[in-house]
Write an enzyme that holds these catalytic residues in place. Sequence first.
Site, PDB file in Angstrom:
ATOM      1  N   GLU A  78     -42.558  60.298  -5.571  1.00 45.21           N
ATOM      2  CA  GLU A  78     -43.809  60.856  -5.474  1.00 45.21           C
ATOM      3  C   GLU A  78     -43.845  62.182  -5.819  1.00 45.21           C
ATOM      4  OE1 GLU A  78     -46.940  59.900  -1.817  1.00 45.21           O
ATOM      5  OE2 GLU A  78     -45.848  61.432  -1.456  1.00 45.21           O
ATOM      6  N   TYR A 102     -51.717  63.256  -8.901  1.00 56.59           N
ATOM      7  CA  TYR A 102     -50.860  62.757  -8.011  1.00 56.59           C
ATOM      8  C   TYR A 102     -50.430  61.636  -8.881  1.00 56.59           C
ATOM      9  CZ  TYR A 102     -49.139  59.297  -4.474  1.00 56.59           C
ATOM     10  OH  TYR A 102     -48.530  58.609  -3.646  1.00 56.59           O
TER      11      TYR A 102
END
Length: 384
Positions: free
Chosen positions: A189, A101
């Site tokens: 993101e 991530y």
Amino acid sequence: MDLLEYKGKQVLQRYDVPLAAGEPARTVDEAVAAAAGIGYPVVVKAQVKIGGRGKAGGIKLAGDAEAVREHAAAILGMDIRGHTVRELWIEQATDIASEYYAAVVFDRSAKSSLVMLSTQGGMDIEQVAAERPEALATLHVDPLVGFQPFHGRRLAFEAGVDGDVVRPVADMLATLYAAYTGEDATLIEINPLIITPDRRVVALDAKVTLDDNAAFRHPDHATLDDAGDADPQEQMAKERGLTYVKLDGDIGIFGNGAGLVMSTLDVVAHAGGAPANFLDAGGGAKAEAIAASVDVILSNPNVKAVLFNVFGGITRCDEVARGIIDAYGILEPTVPFVVRLDGTNDAEARKLLADANLPNVHAEATMDGAAARVVELARGGGSS
Ligand code: GDP
Ligand code: MN
């Protein structure tokens, strides 16, 4: 402005962020044609501005044209947590060894940008942050120093990424930060950021939010907007130059000034109600603007009652009262209105409303009283 995954990827591509090849599609035939151009296997991905598409069945692997046809037909038109799928992104399938991530986000409380990296990709990062904060490496960037190569390596080591990909992961973070500053984004993101079996680093998903206040510096950003996918009420409000945000309650809200509207939402919630929208008609709202606002508020089928909370400073309450009376005449609402007008020319305004004697329009003297009344009316109680 939030971008669909594929538009976010189009922005990232300008910064050489490693991505899988893909093409957008609006129909099943377009999806099949796109897949043929890319080569099998492909992933058929629903384009909606909400996460958890995978779990909702909006992301499917397809090995041949028949499978693309089947998945595209199933996903187009699908409802994913309140968002209808109107577009697909057909992407070359990528083999995954690890899911990480990565994000760059503007941290308002720290007044600076925050870069985050975790090896716990693919899942809900809020959960990782809450349950295993040590698994999320973070770094605030000093804008004068910028994001340096050693920052990227430090994050990669802290997050515990595989030793052989520390450098490419650090490079990926640097390109994300370059895209973030270059495009005036407030969020980039990547979840998941993947490591392929042949040890390449690829951004498999992209969530990009651009700062609308910087739009004047980026004329090209207008083309990234997808008006067709906007909520119909929000689209309608935008066309009329109103500041409107749709919420999920049933009490329509009209106010002037963002601060007053926000406190109106709080007071309604405190009285046990749920606002259906935020609508700021601005200072000096004239009759036409009010009719336009009421039209937008009432176009939301969830609305069971409308609260007008107006403080007359520059705005003259009598103008607002005239606007409400005009709007009432044109739109013939079937839901009750509660009106609280205070400030410049309020006595005149109240007289105008009293003389108009509109059925189902209730004047209240205080904000708390108005909130309590509108909540009661929305529940179907308290006829005048
Ligand atoms: P989200 O669920 O809305 O966040 O959508 P993502 O784009 O993050 O995809 C969800 C999951 O689908 C990823 O975490 C992957 O596990 C899987 N996925 C997406 N694209 C591919 C791909 O090209 N190959 C493989 N094997 N899995 C994929
Ligand atoms: Mn994702």
